[in-house]
Design a protein around this motif. Structure first.
Motif, PDB file in Angstrom:
ATOM      1  N   MET A 135       0.828  -1.210   0.000  1.00 30.70           N
ATOM      2  CA  MET A 135       0.000   0.000   0.000  1.00 30.70           C
ATOM      3  C   MET A 135       0.861   1.258   0.000  1.00 30.70           C
ATOM      4  N   HIS A 136       1.897   1.237   0.815  1.00 28.92           N
ATOM      5  CA  HIS A 136       2.785   2.392   0.946  1.00 28.92           C
ATOM      6  C   HIS A 136       3.494   2.675  -0.377  1.00 28.92           C
ATOM      7  N   HIS A 137       4.003   1.643  -1.011  1.00 21.58           N
ATOM      8  CA  HIS A 137       4.660   1.797  -2.314  1.00 21.58           C
ATOM      9  C   HIS A 137       3.670   2.288  -3.375  1.00 21.58           C
ATOM     10  N   GLN A 138       2.451   1.778  -3.336  1.00 23.69           N
ATOM     11  CA  GLN A 138       1.464   2.222  -4.317  1.00 23.69           C
ATOM     12  C   GLN A 138       1.163   3.709  -4.149  1.00 23.69           C
ATOM     13  N   GLY A 139       1.178   4.169  -2.904  1.00 22.33           N
ATOM     14  CA  GLY A 139       1.011   5.598  -2.652  1.00 22.33           C
ATOM     15  C   GLY A 139       2.129   6.411  -3.275  1.00 22.33           C
ATOM     16  N   ALA A 140       3.367   5.925  -3.143  1.00 25.53           N
ATOM     17  CA  ALA A 140       4.514   6.623  -3.742  1.00 25.53           C
ATOM     18  C   ALA A 140       4.403   6.636  -5.263  1.00 25.53           C
ATOM     19  N   ILE A 141       3.969   5.535  -5.836  1.00 25.52           N
ATOM     20  CA  ILE A 141       3.814   5.445  -7.288  1.00 25.52           C
ATOM     21  C   ILE A 141       2.773   6.444  -7.777  1.00 25.52           C
ATOM     22  N   THR A 142       1.659   6.556  -7.057  1.00 28.33           N
ATOM     23  CA  THR A 142       0.606   7.492  -7.443  1.00 28.33           C
ATOM     24  C   THR A 142       1.107   8.933  -7.376  1.00 28.33           C
ATOM     25  N   MET A 143       1.884   9.257  -6.340  1.00 25.11           N
ATOM     26  CA  MET A 143       2.465  10.587  -6.228  1.00 25.11           C
ATOM     27  C   MET A 143       3.473  10.846  -7.350  1.00 25.11           C
ATOM     28  N   ALA A 144       4.265   9.839  -7.670  1.00 25.71           N
ATOM     29  CA  ALA A 144       5.249   9.976  -8.751  1.00 25.71           C
ATOM     30  C   ALA A 144       4.555  10.163 -10.099  1.00 25.71           C
ATOM     31  N   GLN A 145       3.432   9.489 -10.278  1.00 25.98           N
ATOM     32  CA  GLN A 145       2.667   9.673 -11.520  1.00 25.98           C
ATOM     33  C   GLN A 145       2.112  11.085 -11.613  1.00 25.98           C
ATOM     34  N   GLU A 146       1.711  11.658 -10.475  1.00 21.18           N
ATOM     35  CA  GLU A 146       1.246  13.049 -10.455  1.00 21.18           C
ATOM     36  C   GLU A 146       2.396  13.994 -10.821  1.00 21.18           C
ATOM     37  N   GLY A 178       4.490  17.944 -13.086  1.00 27.01           N
ATOM     38  CA  GLY A 178       5.784  18.528 -12.747  1.00 27.01           C
ATOM     39  C   GLY A 178       6.504  19.064 -13.974  1.00 27.01           C
ATOM     40  N   LYS A 179       7.396  20.028 -13.737  1.00 25.15           N
ATOM     41  CA  LYS A 179       8.119  20.662 -14.839  1.00 25.15           C
ATOM     42  C   LYS A 179       9.627  20.401 -14.795  1.00 25.15           C
ATOM     43  N   ASP A 180      10.146  20.102 -13.608  1.00 31.35           N
ATOM     44  CA  ASP A 180      11.595  19.977 -13.451  1.00 31.35           C
ATOM     45  C   ASP A 180      12.088  18.607 -13.921  1.00 31.35           C
ATOM     46  N   ASN A 181      13.107  18.609 -14.754  1.00 33.95           N
ATOM     47  CA  ASN A 181      13.608  17.357 -15.335  1.00 33.95           C
ATOM     48  C   ASN A 181      14.173  16.404 -14.284  1.00 33.95           C
ATOM     49  N   GLN A 182      14.867  16.941 -13.288  1.00 34.79           N
ATOM     50  CA  GLN A 182      15.443  16.071 -12.260  1.00 34.79           C
ATOM     51  C   GLN A 182      14.359  15.402 -11.431  1.00 34.79           C
ATOM     52  N   MET A 183      13.335  16.155 -11.041  1.00 33.53           N
ATOM     53  CA  MET A 183      12.250  15.570 -10.245  1.00 33.53           C
ATOM     54  C   MET A 183      11.435  14.577 -11.077  1.00 33.53           C
ATOM     55  N   ARG A 184      11.260  14.869 -12.343  1.00 32.16           N
ATOM     56  CA  ARG A 184      10.549  13.935 -13.215  1.00 32.16           C
ATOM     57  C   ARG A 184      11.359  12.643 -13.398  1.00 32.16           C
ATOM     58  N   ASP A 185      12.666  12.781 -13.500  1.00 30.98           N
ATOM     59  CA  ASP A 185      13.523  11.596 -13.596  1.00 30.98           C
ATOM     60  C   ASP A 185      13.459  10.781 -12.313  1.00 30.98           C
ATOM     61  N   LEU A 186      13.477  11.467 -11.162  1.00 30.94           N
ATOM     62  CA  LEU A 186      13.358  10.766  -9.881  1.00 30.94           C
ATOM     63  C   LEU A 186      12.020  10.039  -9.798  1.00 30.94           C
ATOM     64  N   ALA A 187      10.948  10.684 -10.224  1.00 26.88           N
ATOM     65  CA  ALA A 187       9.626  10.052 -10.210  1.00 26.88           C
ATOM     66  C   ALA A 187       9.621   8.780 -11.055  1.00 26.88           C
ATOM     67  N   THR A 188      10.255   8.831 -12.208  1.00 28.22           N
ATOM     68  CA  THR A 188      10.333   7.655 -13.088  1.00 28.22           C
ATOM     69  C   THR A 188      11.080   6.522 -12.400  1.00 28.22           C
ATOM     70  N   ARG A 189      12.171   6.862 -11.714  1.00 24.85           N
ATOM     71  CA  ARG A 189      12.948   5.842 -10.999  1.00 24.85           C
ATOM     72  C   ARG A 189      12.179   5.249  -9.825  1.00 24.85           C
ATOM     73  N   ILE A 190      11.440   6.095  -9.114  1.00 28.34           N
ATOM     74  CA  ILE A 190      10.631   5.615  -7.989  1.00 28.34           C
ATOM     75  C   ILE A 190       9.571   4.636  -8.475  1.00 28.34           C
ATOM     76  N   ILE A 191       8.901   4.974  -9.561  1.00 27.85           N
ATOM     77  CA  ILE A 191       7.869   4.075 -10.099  1.00 27.85           C
ATOM     78  C   ILE A 191       8.463   2.725 -10.456  1.00 27.85           C
ATOM     79  N   ALA A 192       9.586   2.711 -11.159  1.00 26.99           N
ATOM     80  CA  ALA A 192      10.200   1.450 -11.585  1.00 26.99           C
ATOM     81  C   ALA A 192      10.634   0.611 -10.394  1.00 26.99           C
ATOM     82  N   ALA A 193      11.315   1.237  -9.422  1.00 22.08           N
ATOM     83  CA  ALA A 193      11.829   0.497  -8.267  1.00 22.08           C
ATOM     84  C   ALA A 193      10.698  -0.043  -7.401  1.00 22.08           C
TER      85      ALA A 193
END
Length: 210
Positions: free
Chosen positions: A71-82, A87-102
Motif C-alpha cells: 500500500m505504501h509503495h502504491q502511494g509513492a507510485i501514485t504521487m510519482a505519476q502526479e 511537474g516541470k523539473d527534469n530532475q524531479m521527473r527523472d526521480l519520479a520515473t525511478r521511484i515508479i520502476a523500483a
C-alpha cells in the motif's frame, strides 16, 4: 521659495516610486502557500494513509510489513505519476520515473512473498507499534510542511516524509522480522530511499524558490 522645495520634493517622489517597486518585486518573489486540503499531493498522501489504517493486522511482522509496504509503495507510485503529469523539473521527473520502476518491482516481490506465506507465531505486536509510529510521524511531518502548489516542490517535500516512514518501517522488520526475503527487501528499501532523500534535500536547497 517654491524653487527651494522642488528638488527635495522630487527626491521624495523618486524614493516613493522606488519603495513601491521594491515592494512589488518582493511580493512577486515571495513564497506562495496553498491550503493542504486543496493540494493534490497531500490528498494522495491522506488517501494512502486511510487505506493503511483500514488494513487488518495479523501481528506477524513479515506478513504485516509486506501488506503495508504494498500500500505504501502504491502511494509513492501514485504521487510519482502526479509528478510526471504536472511537474516541470527534469530532475524531479527523472526521480519520479525511478521511484515508479523500483517500487513496482518491489511490490511484485512483496506479493510473491505474501502468496507463499502463512501467518506465523509467536505474534509480535511490537512490530505494529513501531510501524504505526512511523506512519503517524510521516503524517505529522506532512502537516507541518509549507505547501506551495508547485508540483515539483511539493513532490520533493512530501516524498521525503514518505520515504522516511518506509525506512523506519523497514528497520522494524530487520529488527523483528523472521524471513530472509523480507529482510533483503527492507535493506534494499533503506539504501535506495536514503539516497533519494538526500537527492530531494539537495534539489530543494537549490530550487525552493524563497
Amino acid at each position: 521659495m517654491k524653487k527651494l522645495f522642488r528638488l527635495p520634493l522630487l527626491a521624495l517622489l523618486l524614493a516613493s516610486v522606488s519603495l513601491v517597486s521594491s515592494c512589488s518585486k518582493d511580493d512577486s518573489d515571495s513564497l506562495k502557500v496553498q491550503a493542504h486540503d486543496q493540494n493534490t499531493m497531500m490528498t494522495l498522501m491522506h488517501d494512502m494513509m486511510k487505506k493503511m489504517d483500514a488494513m487488518m493486522k495479523t501481528q506477524d511482522p513479515d506478513q504485516d510489513y509486506s501488506m503495508m509496504m504494498v500500500m505504501h509503495h502504491q502511494g509513492a507510485i501514485t504521487m510519482a505519476q502526479e509528478e510526471l503529469k504536472n511537474g516541470k523539473d527534469n530532475q524531479m521527473r527523472d526521480l519520479a520515473t525511478r521511484i515508479i520502476a523500483a517500487q513496482q518491482a518491489e511490490i511484485t516481490q512483496f506479493n510473491a512473498f505474501l502468496a507463499g506465506h502463512r501467518v506465523e507465531t509467536p505474534l509480535v505486536p511490537a512490530f505494529n507499534t513501531r510501524q504505526m509510529m512511523a506512519m503517524d510521524k510521516m503524517m505529522r511531518a506532512n502537516d507541518l510542511r509549507v505547501i506551495t502548489g508547485n508540483t515539483d516542490r511539493d513532490f520533493a517535500q512530501l516524498m521525503q516524509d514518505h520515504h522516511q516512514s518506509a525506512i523506519e518501517t523497514s528497520q522494524a522488520d530487520l529488527d523483528l522480522g523472521r524471513h530472509t526475503e523480507t529482510k533483503a527487501l527492507a535493506r534494499q528499501i533503506i539504501d535506495e530511499q536514503m539516497m533519494e532523500i538526500k537527492e530531494m534535500q539537495e534539489w530543494l536547497l537549490t530550487n525552493k524558490g524563497y
